[in-house]
Design a protein around this motif. Structure first.
Motif, PDB file in Angstrom:
ATOM      1  N   LEU A 103      -9.007   7.023 -21.665  1.00  0.00           N
ATOM      2  CA  LEU A 103      -9.312   8.360 -21.131  1.00  0.00           C
ATOM      3  C   LEU A 103      -8.241   9.372 -21.522  1.00  0.00           C
ATOM      4  O   LEU A 103      -8.548  10.547 -21.785  1.00  0.00           O
ATOM      5  CB  LEU A 103      -9.438   8.294 -19.603  1.00  0.00           C
TER       6      LEU A 103
ATOM      7  N   TRP B  11     -11.531  13.771 -14.040  1.00  0.00           N
ATOM      8  CA  TRP B  11     -11.395  13.708 -15.497  1.00  0.00           C
ATOM      9  C   TRP B  11     -12.506  14.538 -16.140  1.00  0.00           C
ATOM     10  O   TRP B  11     -13.629  14.580 -15.657  1.00  0.00           O
ATOM     11  CB  TRP B  11     -11.494  12.268 -15.988  1.00  0.00           C
TER      12      TRP B  11
ATOM     13  N   ASN C 128     -14.442  11.107 -11.295  1.00  0.00           N
ATOM     14  CA  ASN C 128     -13.218  10.471 -10.823  1.00  0.00           C
ATOM     15  C   ASN C 128     -13.129   9.072 -11.421  1.00  0.00           C
ATOM     16  O   ASN C 128     -14.100   8.537 -11.956  1.00  0.00           O
ATOM     17  CB  ASN C 128     -13.146  10.422  -9.294  1.00  0.00           C
ATOM     18  N   ILE C 129     -11.956   8.479 -11.330  1.00  0.00           N
ATOM     19  CA  ILE C 129     -11.720   7.204 -12.005  1.00  0.00           C
ATOM     20  C   ILE C 129     -12.586   6.093 -11.433  1.00  0.00           C
ATOM     21  O   ILE C 129     -13.008   5.173 -12.153  1.00  0.00           O
ATOM     22  CB  ILE C 129     -10.218   6.839 -11.921  1.00  0.00           C
ATOM     23  N   LYS C 130     -12.892   6.182 -10.145  1.00  0.00           N
ATOM     24  CA  LYS C 130     -13.697   5.136  -9.524  1.00  0.00           C
ATOM     25  C   LYS C 130     -15.098   5.092 -10.116  1.00  0.00           C
ATOM     26  O   LYS C 130     -15.633   4.004 -10.406  1.00  0.00           O
ATOM     27  CB  LYS C 130     -13.757   5.378  -8.011  1.00  0.00           C
TER      28      LYS C 130
ATOM     29  N   LYS D 254      -7.866   3.869 -18.356  1.00  0.00           N
ATOM     30  CA  LYS D 254      -7.025   5.073 -18.338  1.00  0.00           C
ATOM     31  C   LYS D 254      -6.363   5.316 -19.692  1.00  0.00           C
ATOM     32  O   LYS D 254      -6.177   6.474 -20.107  1.00  0.00           O
ATOM     33  CB  LYS D 254      -5.967   4.951 -17.243  1.00  0.00           C
TER      34      LYS D 254
ATOM     35  N   TYR E 269      -6.866  15.293 -17.378  1.00  0.00           N
ATOM     36  CA  TYR E 269      -6.839  14.980 -15.947  1.00  0.00           C
ATOM     37  C   TYR E 269      -6.455  16.236 -15.174  1.00  0.00           C
ATOM     38  O   TYR E 269      -5.403  16.813 -15.392  1.00  0.00           O
ATOM     39  CB  TYR E 269      -5.838  13.855 -15.666  1.00  0.00           C
TER      40      TYR E 269
ATOM     41  N   VAL F 222      -9.018  -0.890 -14.843  1.00  0.00           N
ATOM     42  CA  VAL F 222      -8.564   0.485 -14.623  1.00  0.00           C
ATOM     43  C   VAL F 222      -7.476   0.875 -15.618  1.00  0.00           C
ATOM     44  O   VAL F 222      -7.507   1.965 -16.206  1.00  0.00           O
ATOM     45  CB  VAL F 222      -8.068   0.651 -13.171  1.00  0.00           C
TER      46      VAL F 222
END
Length: 266
Positions: free
Chosen positions: A227, A243, A208-210, A224, A233, A220
């Motif tokens: 990514l 991701w 996950n993005i975190k 992104k 996604y 962030v």
């Protein structure tokens, strides 16, 4: 290992088990006065009168010593009360006493704690005051006190610095400063970020993005953007909001297949 037993077993004295006792409910103002009374004074008199063919009438008259035990500004309490009697039929209630002796070093035989059954409750009595002027004044005062709000507004005639509201609290300020500091993270070169992303996906297939922000230490929005070039996604379960690398960037090791060699004989 079991916990120690903090309650020792003791014998219960049942010598008064056949004695009948009364359970009397008194108003709070009487119990407050009785708690203030010393143990060597008379607190009241109980009167039982019975006419032929009628139920016994029970009344309580408080002593003058108890009536005088009041704080400055406290209202007088009624002296005479009636007691409404009801029988105990479908319950078994008892009165118990617990005697704890004081340690006397001069005692030849030291006393021990005693648990006694003082009797079985056979009647319940409720003490009620007569609706005279004294009781009405007491009731009016209790209603007035109950109507006073616990919090009151007070107008200040000068500035009181102790009660000045602050624009923001210290912990909120520290949190905002920390948040701003994290938001101003320096952007690394794109190639460096890609190396960190690929290194992370060598360990796990989905992130996950975190977690990716924690591993790369990048803003962030900037992360992104990178990514989207090398990852997909997921919008559906079972890996929703995760991701994963695009197929052309995946280099996972394929599990070794066991060799199936068959021998033929002629």
């Amino acid at each position: 290992m079991s916990a120690p037993n903090l309650h020792a077993d003791r014998d219960l004295d049942l010598s008064n088990s056949g004695r009948g006792v009364w359970l009397v409910k008194v108003p709070k103002y009487i119990s407050n006065r009785w708690e203030k009374a010393p143990g060597n004074i008379e607190v009241g008199k109980l009167k039982i009168s019975k006419a032929t063919g009628q139920k016994a009438q029970v009344s309580l008259s408080l002593s003058e010593s108890v009536l005088c035990l009041k704080e400055p500004g406290e209202q007088n309490i009624p002296k005479d009360h009636r007691l409404d009697v009801s029988m105990v039929t479908k319950q078994t209630l008892g009165v118990f006493s617990h005697y704890c002796p004081t340690n006397n070093p001069d005692a030849i035989v030291p006393e021990s704690e005693k648990l006694c059954l003082e009797g079985k409750i056979v009647q319940k009595l409720e003490c009620r005051p007569y609706a005279d002027n004294c009781y009405m004044k007491l009731k009016l005062e209790s209603i007035r006190k109950a109507s006073v709000p616990t919090r009151q507004l007070k107008q200040l005639d000068k500035v009181v610095t102790n009660f000045k509201p602050v624009s923001d609290h210290k912990h909120n300020i520290e949190y905002e400063e920390k948040k701003k500091a994290e938001g101003k993270k320096a952007r690394d070169d794109k190639e460096v970020v890609l190396e960190m992303i690929f290194a992370a996906f060598e360990k796990h297939q989905y992130y996950n993005i975190k977690d990716l922000v924690t591993k790369t230490r990048q803003p962030v929005v900037y992360l992104k953007e990178i990514l989207k070039e090398v990852c997909n996604y997921n919008l559906k379960n079972p890996h929703k909001n995760m991701w994963e690398l695009k197929p052309e960037y995946r280099h996972y090791k394929e599990p070794e297949q066991p060799s199936n060699s068959s021998e033929t004989t002629s």
